[in-house]
Design a protein around this motif. Sequence first.
Motif, mmCIF file in Angstrom:
data_model
loop_
_atom_site.group_PDB
_atom_site.id
_atom_site.type_symbol
_atom_site.label_atom_id
_atom_site.label_comp_id
_atom_site.label_asym_id
_atom_site.label_seq_id
_atom_site.Cartn_x
_atom_site.Cartn_y
_atom_site.Cartn_z
ATOM 1 N N GLU A 139 92.334 42.786 59.477
ATOM 2 C CA GLU A 139 91.363 44.149 59.371
ATOM 3 C C GLU A 139 89.901 43.640 58.542
ATOM 4 O OE1 GLU A 139 92.650 48.270 57.394
ATOM 5 O OE2 GLU A 139 93.632 46.371 56.734
ATOM 6 N N LEU A 140 90.114 42.970 57.632
ATOM 7 C CA LEU A 140 88.779 42.491 56.813
ATOM 8 C C LEU A 140 87.892 42.129 57.619
ATOM 9 C CD1 LEU A 140 87.723 42.711 53.845
ATOM 10 C CD2 LEU A 140 88.634 40.486 53.524
ATOM 11 N N ASP A 141 88.161 41.110 58.370
ATOM 12 C CA ASP A 141 87.090 40.369 59.105
ATOM 13 C C ASP A 141 86.553 41.420 60.272
ATOM 14 O OD1 ASP A 141 87.601 37.845 57.776
ATOM 15 O OD2 ASP A 141 88.967 37.124 59.616
ATOM 16 N N ASP A 142 87.479 42.194 60.845
ATOM 17 C CA ASP A 142 86.975 43.237 61.668
ATOM 18 C C ASP A 142 85.975 44.275 61.005
ATOM 19 O OD1 ASP A 142 88.234 41.937 63.788
ATOM 20 O OD2 ASP A 142 90.180 43.504 63.612
ATOM 21 N N PHE A 143 86.237 44.648 59.705
ATOM 22 C CA PHE A 143 85.484 45.460 59.407
ATOM 23 C C PHE A 143 84.115 44.680 59.001
ATOM 24 C CE2 PHE A 143 83.901 47.598 55.493
ATOM 25 C CZ PHE A 143 83.772 49.012 55.768
ATOM 26 N N LYS A 144 84.075 43.516 58.607
ATOM 27 C CA LYS A 144 82.783 42.780 58.178
ATOM 28 C C LYS A 144 81.848 42.722 59.184
ATOM 29 C CE LYS A 144 83.164 39.558 55.189
ATOM 30 N NZ LYS A 144 83.786 38.364 54.431
ATOM 31 N N PRO A 307 80.049 51.808 51.885
ATOM 32 C CA PRO A 307 81.331 52.866 52.038
ATOM 33 C C PRO A 307 82.336 52.093 52.428
ATOM 34 C CG PRO A 307 78.957 53.677 52.688
ATOM 35 C CD PRO A 307 78.719 52.352 52.751
ATOM 36 N N GLY A 308 83.392 52.362 52.114
ATOM 37 C CA GLY A 308 84.807 51.892 52.410
ATOM 38 C C GLY A 308 85.050 50.503 52.416
ATOM 39 N N TYR A 309 83.889 49.837 51.971
ATOM 40 C CA TYR A 309 84.211 48.090 52.000
ATOM 41 C C TYR A 309 85.194 47.916 50.813
ATOM 42 C CZ TYR A 309 83.197 43.378 52.344
ATOM 43 O OH TYR A 309 83.282 41.852 52.235
ATOM 44 N N GLY A 310 84.945 48.556 49.676
ATOM 45 C CA GLY A 310 85.606 48.465 48.338
ATOM 46 C C GLY A 310 87.306 48.780 48.904
ATOM 47 N N ASP A 311 87.335 49.870 49.378
ATOM 48 C CA ASP A 311 88.506 50.093 49.472
ATOM 49 C C ASP A 311 89.649 49.218 50.337
ATOM 50 O OD1 ASP A 311 88.586 52.432 48.098
ATOM 51 O OD2 ASP A 311 88.022 53.793 49.894
ATOM 52 N N ILE A 312 89.050 48.728 51.492
ATOM 53 C CA ILE A 312 89.482 47.774 52.259
ATOM 54 C C ILE A 312 89.672 46.221 51.704
ATOM 55 C CG2 ILE A 312 87.584 46.944 53.494
ATOM 56 C CD1 ILE A 312 89.137 47.190 56.076
#
Length: 469
Positions: A139-144, A307-312
């Motif tokens: 999930e983290l890699d996909d978001f990045k 936005p959203g990076y801190g939460d994930i």
Amino acid sequence: MSAFEKFKRLVGRPDVTIALPSDPFIAIDREAAIARLKLDEKGEANGRADYPPEDSESLDDVESEIAAEISEYASRAQIDASANFRVYGERISELALLRELSTVTGASEEAIGDYRATVIKRKGELALAKDAIKESYSELDDFKAEHGLNRPAHRGLLPIYAYSTIGIAWFIESAFNTAFLRVNDDAGLIGGFVAAAVVAAVNLLGSAFVGRKVWPYLFYRKAGPRVAAYFATSLWLVLLFAWNLLAGHFRDAKAAGLPDPEAAALGLFADNLFQFDSIYSYGLLGAGLLFAVVAAIAGFKMDDPYPGYGDIYRRHEDRCEDYAEQIDDAMEDLRDIRREAIGEAEALRDELSSQFRERGNIIASREHLRTRYRDHQSYLEDQANALLSYYRGVNTRSRTSGAPQSFRKRWELQRTELPVMPSEPLIDEEVERAQNALSASITTISAAYNEAIESFEHLDTIKDNLRNG
């Protein structure tokens, strides 16, 4: 309950061991026996009467009395020795571990099975957490990748620090503006503070909201939200200036003593937007803008700017920490179980060795009893013949005829033997098997623990595996 614990309860019955016996054999006081049997008087009297006859081949009445008394001593010794012999046997039977040697081996094998089952259970529990970690990394890699990020998330201010900054800014601005808004106020200083607090609250809360919810989208990858953020920021700046200009005109209206200063401030705002009657009103404007920017920055610094990076990222860190804690807990539990299982096995092994040594000492004491019993019978026989010889000597010296044939014969005690236990030495092999089983269980439990520890996948291993597909 562990296998060793169940076994300890099995053999943990109260020890009703009988005390080991003392020496049961008595010594004969020969002088006292001669006096008590009156061998001098009887030997002299029978000798003067030439009794027993010279051709007699059997014991006379005095000799028979001596033989009977010694035989009685021998019977008592047999009874006491047999009783003591049974005591030694009962003492051996009370050695609990030796009584349950086959169960010792079974408990050792069961303990190994229980420990391995615990290891499998812990690994199964960690498997679920490991799947969650893998999903979290994905999930983290996909978001990045989606948002073009190649950096870790920045840690924001702790909420208590951010809210404290905004609260302190509100208090300072309120106190600062009170000096400007208290003029011509019917409530004096309190009225001025209330007005200043309302102005500061609207000023700071709106700015903090913009900094927390709007400014992060200024860095958003997608154009739509980014344009909306620029528009919202521009609108906030316009409203911020308008609100603080209106506050400055409100102060001018109060200073001029105009009725209904709120409405008068709106008129001044419309007629002379950037012109104030007093320099203090410009100070009110500057303070409002300054503290508004401080509140906006505090809100913006509460989290990563994207936005959203801190939460994930926090969710990912929480999962990683939870997985690491589960591994630590599992290792600690297995370490405790290993320590307990090995400690119990070593205690059983030591107790088994102790009881085996005690058994050897008891058997040696029992065999010594057997030897002593044989020697005591020889001793009694020798004592009997010594008394007979004394009597016969007195008798012979008093005779007028020769000594009878019976005086030349040695009296023999009818001997008995204590029972033999031919099966006892066979227990040595069973003890050795039990000790080997306990030693093997200690080794196997330690190996199972090391194998389990090595099988736990740590975060670095999981991350490398994901990178390598």
